[in-house]
Every structure is written in C-alpha cells, then in structure tokens.
Design an enzyme around this catalytic site. Sequence first.
Site: not given
Length: 402
Positions: A24, A163, A191, A224
């Site tokens: 995204h 996350d 991140y 992740h």
Amino acid sequence: MKAFPVAENVWWVGVVDWSVRNFHGYETNRGTTYNAFLIIDEKITLIDTVKAPFFAEMRDRIASVIDPEKIDYIVSNHAEPDHSGALPAAVAAFKPEKVFASTAGVAALEAYYGKGMPLEPVRTGESLSLGRNTLHFVETKMLHWPDSMLSYLDGSKVLFSQDALGMHYATSYLWADQCDRKIMEYEAKKYIANILLHLSNKVIATLDLLPGLGLDIDVIAPDHGPLWRTPEDQQWIIDLYYRTAQQPWGKKALIVYHSMWGSTAAMAKELMDGFREAGIEADLVSLDVEERSSVATRVLDAGVVAVGSPTINNQMFPAVADVLCYLRGLKPQRHIGFAFGSFGWSGEGAKQVNQALTDMGFEMPLPVLAARYAPDAAVREQSFAAGVELGRLLKEKTTTKN
Ligand code: FEO
C-alpha cells in the site's frame, strides 16, 4: 510445503512473499512474510492467516502437521487484509468452531467479508483455554488499527505480537539470530517510520505496559519478518522500537528534491556543500531515484530536512507533494525544515513546500530560497550559506538536550 517448529506444539505455517514490492505505497524492496501459527492442543488453533492469494500455501503447510479440518479455532489478531485475506477461505475450508477477534476486529472482519463467519469478540484480560495451554488477549487499540491485539500462549510461552516488533523482510530463516543484523535494523526502522511513526506515543506506552503484564516469554512471534527467541534479541528489537518511537533529534541533514531542468538540483548541491562546511553529514536524495517510504525512513535520522521543488503549473512538483503528503500523515517530530527551489514566472512551488513543512510543525528558521529560472552566483552563495547556518543550528540542537 512444510510447517516449521516455533515452540513446543507451535508451528509456523505462514508465507514468505519474496516478490511484493509495493505494500500500500510502502516500497518493500526486500519483500515480506505473512506469519501465521498453528497451535496443536486439545483445541487446535490457527493464529492469523495470510494474504488472500497465499491461502493454498498456508493450507499445505498446515496439512504437513495435521488435517486442516481439525482446526477448532482461528484467532485474528489483526483484520488488515495481509493477515485476514485468507480468512474467508480458511473458514470455508476448515470449518472452525469459532473465530476470535477483538470487538473492533469483529466489526472490521464483518465489514470486509460479511457476516458468515463464526466470529466471537474477546477483550483485554480474557483468556481462552486450548487444553494444556491458555491464550491470553491484550488489545492494542490503534497500534496500529482499532482492532489490533496481542495473544500470549502460556505453557509454550509464545507472544504473538501481530504487526508489532515486526518488519517487512523476506527471508528463509525463521529466527532473527540467523539473519543479518544491519538489514534487520534498517528494515525495522523503515517499518516503524512508515507504519507506526504517527503512533509513537502508543508504541512507547505499549512497550512500557509489557513488563507489567508479567509474561514469561520464550518467543516473540510477529506477523512480519523473523521471530525473536533469545532474550538478547527480544531486548534488541524492543529497544530499537522504543528508541525510534522516541524520535530524538537526528544528527544528519537530508536534502530531498525534484528538479525539472537542473536548477533546483544545483541549489541542492550548494546546500550540500554548506552542510559539509558545517561538518554535518548530509544525504542528497533526488525523487527521480527514491520514493516516499525510503524518504520517510531517512527522515528518522535527519534533524534538518531541506525540501526543494520547482514550480510547475503554479504548483510544487507532484513528486514533492507526494512525499510531503505522506510525511504529514506520519507526523515526524523534532526537525528543522527548509524550503527552496527554482521557478520561471509565478513561483508557488517552494512557497507551498515552506507552508507544508510549517504545517507539519517543523522549525523553519530561514526564509524560502528561490531562484528565477536558474540560480545565479548570489543564489548559489545563499544556498551554500543556508546549509552552513542550518548545520550550525542542528549542532546546537544535538549538542544540547534533545
Ligand atoms: Fe501487517 Fe497492519 O498489517
């Protein structure tokens, strides 16, 4: 496809997405992983799923351990489709008794996939007995979605952190202690910069909360990137998240610009020399070769952010507007800003940059510097001098208290 062991009776059944490069709008140069976990207990439980196109891969990994139709429960720690995309297919194929999510998670999953799933809300402090082990739930609202939560499996001592404490990094290794530390440091910071920066206070508050929960953790398993199994590694990633979320003054300067005919680029180079003169390390980034998520990562280490744009059709250049719009949402803290650029006749570009940086709360000690068509000797000298002065001001910031 195989499952890989994480802890006693806990298996990794996720997917390594080697090819994704656009998450995204976040450029994932090293791909990512969608980690999902299978718990073998009296109630067989799947923690999170994967992105929709990878359902079959997850199913096959599960099938290497157990018949997937024996799954009793699915826990959705986070409704974002990189973790819930395969959930409808999993529910249809595995027919679990229940799908647990936070209250906001139930609402989000129903909004995405309709009301056909056996959803049941859970709240902070609630737990779910699986037999020998119990899952405990901790909601982490707005970290980074309203539905987000953590699950802790006692017995096996695994914290499924969703996350949080993760990164976009495709690797065949399961464990952080097998991976390159420098790459992990960069990707974890990237991140945080791109996903969590505007929630820095919540990141700090949640990390402050964790020790008080008294969890005995052997493994931290994010959704992740690699998993954390040694106390040293667990502390390393927690410290990195904590330090980054604190957003101390960066010691470097960052010059970000787009140039149509080389004039704004020439000003950027003079600025660079000014920073060199001031003894400040500076990065010069053309938006021809880098995009927003890379710039957002660089901003973490930059106490000065100088942004250059030409004027096109009475506007700043679209590539510059893209980066500024993105940064505005991420709400970076503690920066000196500076706007510069060339123009032909109307000159709105650099002024709009100046306004955008001001609106973001950047300190703007110097006026806009603009060059008509091309920087003459005077503008070149002013660009150099601006670099020297901004460098001096940054030194003041970084040699006094943050
Ligand atoms: Fe990895 Fe917020 O989803």
